[in-house]
Design a protein around this motif. Structure first.
Motif, PDB file in Angstrom:
ATOM      1  N   GLY A 137      57.170  26.316  46.608  1.00 21.19           N
ATOM      2  CA  GLY A 137      57.144  25.400  47.742  1.00 21.19           C
ATOM      3  C   GLY A 137      58.442  25.360  48.501  1.00 21.19           C
ATOM      4  N   ARG A 138      59.374  26.228  48.093  1.00 20.84           N
ATOM      5  CA  ARG A 138      60.719  26.110  48.647  1.00 20.84           C
ATOM      6  C   ARG A 138      60.763  26.306  50.155  1.00 20.84           C
ATOM      7  NH1 ARG A 138      65.017  27.960  44.676  1.00 20.84           N
ATOM      8  NH2 ARG A 138      64.135  26.155  43.702  1.00 20.84           N
ATOM      9  N   GLU A 139      59.819  27.071  50.701  1.00 15.95           N
ATOM     10  CA  GLU A 139      59.906  27.279  52.152  1.00 15.95           C
ATOM     11  C   GLU A 139      59.621  25.992  52.923  1.00 15.95           C
ATOM     12  OE1 GLU A 139      56.876  29.755  54.142  1.00 15.95           O
ATOM     13  OE2 GLU A 139      56.097  30.111  52.142  1.00 15.95           O
ATOM     14  N   PHE A 140      59.054  24.982  52.252  1.00 16.62           N
ATOM     15  CA  PHE A 140      58.806  23.709  52.929  1.00 16.62           C
ATOM     16  C   PHE A 140      60.002  22.761  52.823  1.00 16.62           C
ATOM     17  CE2 PHE A 140      54.587  25.203  51.641  1.00 16.62           C
ATOM     18  CZ  PHE A 140      53.960  25.219  52.879  1.00 16.62           C
ATOM     19  N   PRO A 162      63.354  22.729  53.869  1.00 11.95           N
ATOM     20  CA  PRO A 162      64.114  22.258  55.039  1.00 11.95           C
ATOM     21  C   PRO A 162      63.277  21.348  55.927  1.00 11.95           C
ATOM     22  CG  PRO A 162      64.081  24.674  54.929  1.00 11.95           C
ATOM     23  CD  PRO A 162      63.240  24.187  53.814  1.00 11.95           C
ATOM     24  N   LEU A 163      62.003  21.722  56.114  1.00 14.34           N
ATOM     25  CA  LEU A 163      61.144  20.917  56.974  1.00 14.34           C
ATOM     26  C   LEU A 163      60.934  19.527  56.374  1.00 14.34           C
ATOM     27  CD1 LEU A 163      59.241  20.677  59.414  1.00 14.34           C
ATOM     28  CD2 LEU A 163      57.402  21.339  57.878  1.00 14.34           C
ATOM     29  N   SER A 174      63.791  17.314  57.031  1.00 14.00           N
ATOM     30  CA  SER A 174      63.954  16.729  58.365  1.00 14.00           C
ATOM     31  C   SER A 174      62.828  15.747  58.665  1.00 14.00           C
ATOM     32  CB  SER A 174      64.084  17.806  59.445  1.00 14.00           C
ATOM     33  OG  SER A 174      63.099  18.767  59.307  1.00 14.00           O
ATOM     34  N   ILE A 175      61.633  15.962  58.090  1.00 16.64           N
ATOM     35  CA  ILE A 175      60.581  14.968  58.294  1.00 16.64           C
ATOM     36  C   ILE A 175      60.985  13.641  57.645  1.00 16.64           C
ATOM     37  CG2 ILE A 175      58.220  14.310  57.701  1.00 16.64           C
ATOM     38  CD1 ILE A 175      57.371  17.108  58.085  1.00 16.64           C
ATOM     39  N   ASN A 211      63.931  12.583  57.133  1.00 20.43           N
ATOM     40  CA  ASN A 211      65.003  12.017  57.934  1.00 20.43           C
ATOM     41  C   ASN A 211      64.463  11.328  59.185  1.00 20.43           C
ATOM     42  OD1 ASN A 211      67.610  11.491  58.664  1.00 20.43           O
ATOM     43  ND2 ASN A 211      67.855  13.436  59.750  1.00 20.43           N
TER      44      ASN A 211
END
Lengths: 311, 409, 248
Positions: free
Chosen positions: C80-83, C85-86, C89-90, C92
């Motif tokens: 799930g690591r590609e999620f 960064p997103l 920010s969600i 945040n």
């Protein structure tokens, strides 16, 4: 025995380890030395498959290390790192017991083994078993780190800069401990370091790496006497190579029949210590003692001759 | 330094085993978002039609919410955009596609209003339906993802924000949404709306300004005088636990008393009703983050920097203004960000005690069960908080480029 | 017994006594009630409202904990690591949604009553826990993770045996934050007819009776104080055990 055959690891096309082959004999200490970025840590981590190679193979006692799932392989190989990686939420005893527990040893056997290891590292079991890692000094943490690596009696121990964070005096003691333990259990050890001093002191053989390539793989004496390239020579350093060479052999090697005046030197002391003593006390020869009895002498002349570059 | 090999291994390379499957197959987030959008389009209406303001809404699906040609066009755009999200396309392309799709959706929902309620009908209301919100949500997330992947600079993010604001203003100004129920509500009370907007901003920004003027010196004092630090921070902490609604209410009585008994107080607007209690309550809530962030900022100044400054012969004041304050500033700015976003949201509660602001619409809407009125209050609040967060995050990063970058690495 | 502990004990006793027999405290609140209005809210029992208030916060917080810890675990796994960064920010940006707005937006969808309040509390509660769990799981010292892999733990053994225990103090801090925020936000739920202590405060606001506002506010503040203290004690105890976590 660890046979590394043409191992390569590339990250995005850049070769961190480039076609390295070497064989570590059973019961031998091999030190891998190089600057940071030389690929020495990657090489080490491919042995227990924390890193999967891009090409090549590694055989441990004749078996490809990919025969087992990675985690099972790692349970059979000791691993000690810089920073020790002790689990901060587990006691000293629980930390040491990590691998035996993963292997499903019974409680009694685990407890016995933990106490055995604590005693081996001169840590009073009753006093240290229940401590938390943060209550230990750096040197104690380091010893627990190695004890944990040895807990399941692995035949192979991998060490990545295990003494890097220790001050020089404690480091010296820890190195002596390691040599002692290695002799006792004849564990096969591969140790990564960035210091040639440590590599020479610990290694039966030294592998020098730079930019992912293996530059030279031989005994300390050979490395000092005949560095394979300027890079290796730089790493050994030219200032005190004569003394480094002397430090590799015991006085025993040069002992000859005859008399000498003054305080004797022990046969197991290094030639470097003997020369130093001879120069300091202004004597042309020192008596050599073994188990308290004088067995002969060692001359300054022979020591100086021995310090020259071997032909 | 020793050990850096390991650090490199851990940060960069350990997950290489997984990069393999990351480079093949569809974009996983894209697939998820497309699935969400598709489910929204199938199971939720695009618009909600009401014969008048109060009656229950009748759901209208996309294909009947617009003239056939336009409906199919919108569908085609969404499908094309979905395809781009599904493939592993470049972030810049995804950003542009998402922005365009959102614009098309925004225009379509406005068109749907016109289509379902031809001009002479002034009672019927059209509101955006579930599928509009869900598809908008999916593409907004995709947009956010693209901008994260682009690693935009703070200035770039500010520009994107300005662009979005401009587009929104253009939509409102052009009248493309005039037929939507929320704008009908707005049209009925345009004057009030702007008055309440000014009150809302005055409450949120004004109380922040006062809190900064009071809180930063207090924070400095706390940092210098260790003995009062715990006491002051603890009392402010306790103040924070009083539920906001109660604090708003509790201030009514004392402020009414001050307004009536202190000469000149009522002249500057201090009274038990109106914005005074709300202003004071927001001020009280703002104080803790201001003080504690000032303290934290000053504490984060490295001892070595302070030592070096002393060693070079700086006076106390020189050290304070040239070393302490510049280094603490980003943390103080973070405090301002927290307070501003929090205040913009909390100011809604002023509507409950007659203090004005967007809350007036929210609570009126709730009591009349008029969804559009609730939205008229809630959406600008969310938009303001959102814009404030993006703006101040960018400013914090500009003020402190080094640490932010190293935190990301 | 330390003064602090004594103070807490007295505080608990007073709170319990007040909830059990509110009328006994009427003289305390009488000065705040204007024009002969009742000093104690009697429309519903204060104890009933308190329990319902707490139940709502507990349910929402537990649901938020399960979901956000699960999500945080998911985005920190290799799959799930590609999620990551997103999701960061969600989280945040999500924090910027005012709780009142979340509540207001939930009403049109879920109607009046406890459901919109629960939804708002749940949604708003996700973010602090998610963020803290994420921080906890991503700041485990590299040497510890390396050692955990090096001794041959499987991914699941590492998660359960090393990562979660080390992240626990931070996860608890997140839950505490969520619970305290929810406690205050739940009062606003009464504007949409959820049965919480907000009912008392609103009654006070409508009838201009400061006594009601005061008692509603004080009960909530006291509850928030106890929840805060309880969690903080737990966190300190845990953190003390693993104090060296970041130093080792």
């Amino acid at each position: 025995m660890i046979e590394i055959n043409g191992i390569t690891k590339a990250y995005d096309g850049i070769r961190a380890v480039d076609d390295v082959s070497l064989t570590v004999e059973s019961g031998e200490i091999v030190t891998v030395v190089g600057t940071s970025g030389s690929g020495k840590t990657t090489l080490l981590r491919m042995i227990n498959r924390l890193v999967e190679p891009t090409a090549g193979a590694i055989l441990i006692d004749g078996r490809d290390n990919r025969d087992l799932p990675g985690h099972e392989l790692r349970r059979a190989i000791g691993y000690a790192i810089q920073g020790y990686g002790l689990f901060p939420h587990r006691t000293v005893a629980e930390n040491i017991a990590t691998v035996p527990k993963l292997l499903g040893w019974d409680r009694r056997r685990i407890d016995t083994r933990v106490d055995e290891l604590l005693s081996l590292f001169r840590l009073e079991p009753a006093q240290f078993r229940a401590r938390m890692p943060h209550e230990l000094s750096g040197g104690q943490q380091q010893r627990i780190g190695v004890a944990r690596a040895l807990a399941a009696e692995p035949a192979v121990l991998l060490m990545d800069e295990p003494f890097g964070a220790l001050d020089p005096i404690i480091r010296g003691k820890a190195q002596d401990d390691l040599i002692e333990i290695q002799r006792q259990f004849s564990t096969t050890i591969v140790l990564v370091t960035h210091g040639m001093e440590e590599a020479i002191r610990l290694g039966d053989r030294i592998a020098v790496m730079d930019k992912g390539r293996l530059l030279q793989f031989t005994t300390p004496a050979e490395i000092i006497a005949h560095p394979a390239s300027d890079f290796v020579a730089d790493l050994v350093g030219s200032a005190d190579r004569a003394f480094r060479l002397l430090s590799l052999s015991p006085v025993d090697d040069l002992a000859e029949p005859g008399d000498a005046q003054g305080e004797p030197i022990d046969a197991s002391a290094s030639l470097k210590d003997a020369l130093s003593e001879a120069l300091w006390s202004g004597r042309a020869a020192l008596p050599v003692a073994r188990h308290g009895a004088i067995v002969g002498r060692v001359t300054r002349e022979s020591l100086i001759a021995k310090a020259g570059r071997p032909q | 330094m020793a050990g850096s090999d390991l650090a490199e291994e851990m940060s960069g390379h350990t997950d290489t085993e997984f990069q393999v499957n990351r480079r093949s197959g569809p974009d996983r987030l894209g697939a998820l978002l497309v699935a969400i959008a598709a489910a929204g389009l199938v199971f939720q209406p695009f618009s909600l039609f009401r014969a008048n303001r109060i009656v229950a809404a009748k759901p209208v699906w996309l294909l009947s919410a617009l003239p056939p040609l336009e409906a199919w066009l919108v569908l085609a755009v969404v499908i094309a955009a979905s395809a781009i999200l599904l493939l592993r396309t470049r972030p810049a392309l995804r950003l542009i596609v998402c922005a365009l799709t959102l614009a098309v959706l925004a225009l379509a929902v406005g068109r749907s209003g016109v289509f379902l309620t031809p001009p002479p009908n002034s009672y019927a209301r059209v509101a955006p339906g579930g599928s509009f919100w869900i598809v908008t949500f999916a593409f907004s997330i995709a947009l956010a993802d693209a901008s994260v992947r682009l690693r935009m600079s703070p200035l770039g993010r500010l520009a994107l924000l300005a662009l979005t604001g401009g587009a929104l203003w253009l939509l409102l100004w052009s009248g493309a949404w005039d037929s939507l129920s929320i704008l009908r509500e707005y049209a009925n009370r345009a004057d009030v709306f702007w008055r309440e907007a000014r009150v809302h901003l005055l409450l949120a920004v004004g109380s922040l300004a006062v809190a900064a003027v009071v809180g930063i010196p207090l924070g400095i004092l706390c940092f210098q005088v260790r003995s009062i630090r715990a006491t002051l921070l603890n009392s402010l902490n306790i103040l924070q636990t009083i539920p906001s609604m109660a604090l708003f209410g509790l201030l009514i009585a004392p402020l009414a008393w001050i307004g009536a008994h202190v000469p000149g107080a009522s002249a500057i607007g201090i009274a038990g009703i109106g914005i005074a209690p709300a202003f004071v309550a927001l001020f009280a809530y703002s104080l803790l983050p201001m003080v504690s962030n000032t303290v934290a900022g000053l504490q984060s100044v490295p001892r070595e920097a302070r030592d070096a400054a002393r060693g070079m012969g700086m006076t106390t004041w020189q050290r304070f203004f040239e070393v302490d304050m510049p280094l603490a500033f980003p943390v103080v700015l973070t405090g301002i960000r927290i307070v501003l976003v929090q205040n913009l949201g909390l100011a809604v509660l002023a509507g409950l005690i007659g203090g004005g602001g967007f809350g007036t619409f929210v609570f009126q809407g709730i009591s009349q069960t008029a969804t559009d009125l609730v939205l008229l209050g809630a959406l600008p609040t969310v938009a303001l908080a959102f814009a404030a967060a993006i703006m101040l995050d960018a400013l914090v990063e500009i003020a402190n480029p080094v640490s932010v970058r190293s935190a990301e690495a | 017994m330390s003064p602090g502990a004594l103070f807490r004990l007295v505080f608990v006793v007073v709170l319990v006594a007040f909830l059990a027999v509110p009328q006994a405290f009427a003289p305390v609140f009488a000065p705040f009630a204007s024009n002969g209005a009742p000093a104690i809210y009697t429309q519903s029992g204060l104890l009933t409202l308190t329990l319902s208030h707490l139940a709502m916060v507990a349910v929402a917080t537990m649901a938020a904990t399960v979901v956000s810890v699960g999500l945080a675990i998911l985005v920190t796994r290799p799959a799930g690591r590609e999620f990551l960064p997103l999701s960061r920010s969600i989280a945040n940006i999500g924090q910027t949604f005012p709780p009142v707005a979340v509540l207001a937006l939930a009403v049109p969808i879920f109607g009046f009553g406890p459901i919109p309040t629960l939804i708002a509390l749940f949604l708003y509660g996700l973010l602090p826990i998610f963020e803290n769990t994420l921080t906890g799981l991503t700041t485990i010292p590299p040497s510890v993770q390396e050692a955990a892999r090096g001794v041959g733990m499987t991914a699941l053994q590492r998660l359960i045996g090393v990562e979660l225990p080390l992240a626990l103090p931070l996860i608890l801090a997140g839950i505490r934050l969520t619970a305290v925020i929810s406690l205050g936000t739940a009062t606003i739920g009464s504007t949409v007819a959820a049965r919480t202590l907000g009912e008392v405060i609103i009654a006070g606001l409508i009838s201009n009776n400061t006594a009601f506002v005061l008692q509603g506010g004080l009960i909530v503040a006291a509850l928030a104080f106890f929840i805060h203290e309880g969690f903080a004690t737990l966190e300190t105890a845990l953190a003390r055990r693993t104090r060296g976590a970041l130093l080792i």
